[in-house]
Design a protein around this motif. Sequence first.
Motif, PDB file in Angstrom:
ATOM      1  N   ASN A  55       0.811  -1.212   0.000  1.00 46.69           N
ATOM      2  CA  ASN A  55       0.000   0.000   0.000  1.00 46.69           C
ATOM      3  C   ASN A  55       0.846   1.265   0.000  1.00 46.69           C
ATOM      4  O   ASN A  55       0.541   2.224  -0.702  1.00 46.69           O
ATOM      5  N   ASP A  80       2.118   1.694  -3.396  1.00 47.16           N
ATOM      6  CA  ASP A  80       1.085   2.121  -4.332  1.00 47.16           C
ATOM      7  C   ASP A  80       0.770   3.608  -4.179  1.00 47.16           C
ATOM      8  O   ASP A  80       0.540   4.310  -5.167  1.00 47.16           O
ATOM      9  N   LEU A  83      -7.201   3.354  -4.547  1.00 39.63           N
ATOM     10  CA  LEU A  83      -6.520   2.118  -4.141  1.00 39.63           C
ATOM     11  C   LEU A  83      -7.463   1.039  -3.629  1.00 39.63           C
ATOM     12  O   LEU A  83      -7.133  -0.140  -3.645  1.00 39.63           O
ATOM     13  N   HIS A 137       3.210  -4.724 -11.825  1.00 42.15           N
ATOM     14  CA  HIS A 137       2.708  -4.090 -10.622  1.00 42.15           C
ATOM     15  C   HIS A 137       3.039  -4.922  -9.385  1.00 42.15           C
ATOM     16  O   HIS A 137       3.284  -4.387  -8.311  1.00 42.15           O
TER      17      HIS A 137
END
Lengths: 432, 278
Positions: free
Chosen positions: A304, A307, A335, A401
Amino acid sequence: MEWTFIDSWIIVTGILSAMSCALLGNYLVLRRMSMMGDAISHAVLPGLAIAFLVSGSRDSLPMLVGAVGVGVLTAVLIQAIGKLSGLDQGASMGVIFTTLFALGLILIRQAADHVDLDPGCVLYGAIELTPLDVYTLFGWEIPRAAVTNGIMLLVNVLFVVFFFKELRITSFDPALATTMGFNAGVMHYVLMALVAATTIAAFESVGSILVIAMLIVPAATAHLLTDRLVAMLAISLVVAALSAVLGHLGAITIPTWIGFRDTSTAGMMAVAVGVLFLAVFLFAPRHGIIGRMVAQGLLTLRVNRDDILGMLYRVQELSGQRSPAVKTDDLRKALLTGGWVNLALADLLRTRMVRRTLEGVVLTESGLSSAANLIRSHRLWESYLCGQMGFCDAEAHYSAHQLEHVTDEAMQERLKRAANYPTLDPHRKAIP
Amino acid sequence: MSNLSEFENIADAGQETAPIWINDLTVAYHRKPVLWDVNLVLPEGKLVAVIGPNGAGKSTLIKAILGLVPKATGDIRIYGRSYEAQRRLVGYVPQRESVDWDFPVSATDVVAMGLYGKIGWLKPVSRRHREQAVEELRKVGMEAYADRQISQLSGGQQQRVFLARALAQDAQVYFMDEPFAGVDVATEKAIVALLKELKTAGKTCVVVHHDLQTVTTYFDHVVLLNMRVVAAGPVEEVFTEENLKKTYGGKLTLLSQALHKYAQQPGIGTGGAKGGHR
Ligand SMILES: Nc1ncnc2c1ncn2[C@@H]1O[C@H](COP(=O)(O)OP(=O)(O)OP(=O)(O)O)[C@@H](O)[C@H]1O
Ligand SMILES: [Mg+2]
């Protein structure tokens, strides 16, 4: 309540019996025959009873002979029934040990009429009474149970030390062991004989029912903590000793808190070892439930964080401004990971990767360089996956990713080389 | 049966010298025979494939040779003597599923087990032995995993560990039960290279194999097995369409039915499995 020499001897006896059981228990657990310990510890009962009846006393030697005889007989019978009937090992164990146990109970009732023997003591142990029955050795008064269990522990330690390699190979790969001349069958019966003897030595202190806890639980606990055999043996011994100490302390203290007199030490030892197992099961670093959850949580947090950094970088790239602010709500919407975003954001703020302004959050200098690094990994992966491996669709984006979170500098260098030092990714975005 | 075999010395050739000589071997689990009247002489320094359908008795054949299952009748010799006398000449790679990979041992520990026979009873595994084990791991490209607990290895890596252990046994005759099962191309190549190396060193390798495509390229010799030996010999001679049909085709169901009936006759059992040990 007062601590007396009796308490000390109870603890010593408990430790010795628990350790001698736990040591052999490792091999039961590793051979996936934990229930064999159960079977043997119950099945030795008629051996005991016969020994009582024949010798007319509670001497250790006849008991030991009786127990070992019946113990080996049990192992042989279980093997034979399994082979001849085609029943699985669990079923043939169930048949044999319940029958022998019942026979033992009947015989013990008989024996109790002739010999001073309490069936309850056989089943549950009477460790509290053991310090009263003493040997005099070199002028010292030592409880008989401590001597018996001490000798048993010594025998087991010698067995495990001298036959370490033989036990290891016959437990791990009995077929290979047998082809090499280390007869796995013989080793099995020797182990079973020792388990029977150990059980007998220990039954006075922990009883024939709770002895199974000492055979299996310390080893199972140790197995959760390590994947080295020597370490497993050592840890199981520590767990066993610890449970004896905690068990006795628990037995004399815990009931008084709620207004009772003390309770059975043997029972408390079994409870203590169970609690230790549970604690390890929950908190062991690698195999423990909590450990795994924490590791998983840390990973989610890092993903997280990454991201958020990535998103802030991309916003900056698109807007062309230096450090544009992004609203936290937008981050959350983008997100879709709920509360994790808040946690990750808090962590980023704490490590000064981002800063809060009136309009939202912005990247700091160090945040920017971390973000650029991530985007570099991501785009290098995309270039590599598309250029070198032919995956150019959305899937490549998802792979990149995921891979970006685990890519270090060395990996980036190798990717660059493999992808011929690209400057633009497949979507024609600059690789920072 | 066992009386007859003493007169029936068909396969006398090679009895004293062949790495593996089997005469009139019958093996039964409970009362059902799974190997029937096996006569086999295998040549030295060859790679031998044992092929046959599932349940044909391939693993059982190897286990019988290694004395892991009792034989109902028959005589087995390794270089002219009983298995018990020749243990040190024999290496064994069991089927991978036969062991518990959660066992707390490292790859090196497992490979070192190959040395136990040489070390002997009661003596500990020394540092020199462990170094040798790592050396064997290097030969199969696994030295980087020497200290890994074995459940943390992939299937192909586990198979390599097993092979390294066999190398550590430093045998003359190797028995390998499906070493190619579930391995990728790279591992398969590594295993083949290893087999070739063993062959060059004059060792005999008996390998249970399932992939009929590769039999001709990997092996010199083949044994087609389905409860009995359908054919055995050099690949180019016996690896024929017809023999394969006999091995994998329907005809053998008749034989197995007959044997099943035979097993149900009273007075026939696995008892008296004492033949052959001298
Ligand atoms: N321990 C056992 N007890 C009873 N029967 C068995 C046992 N092991 C094998 N069998 C039977 O013996 C026959 C031969 O088994 P074996 O394992 O030798 O076959 P295989 O050729 O190795 O098969 P696969 O290709 O599946 O490994 C089978 O019918 C099997 O059911
Ligand atoms: Mg098989």
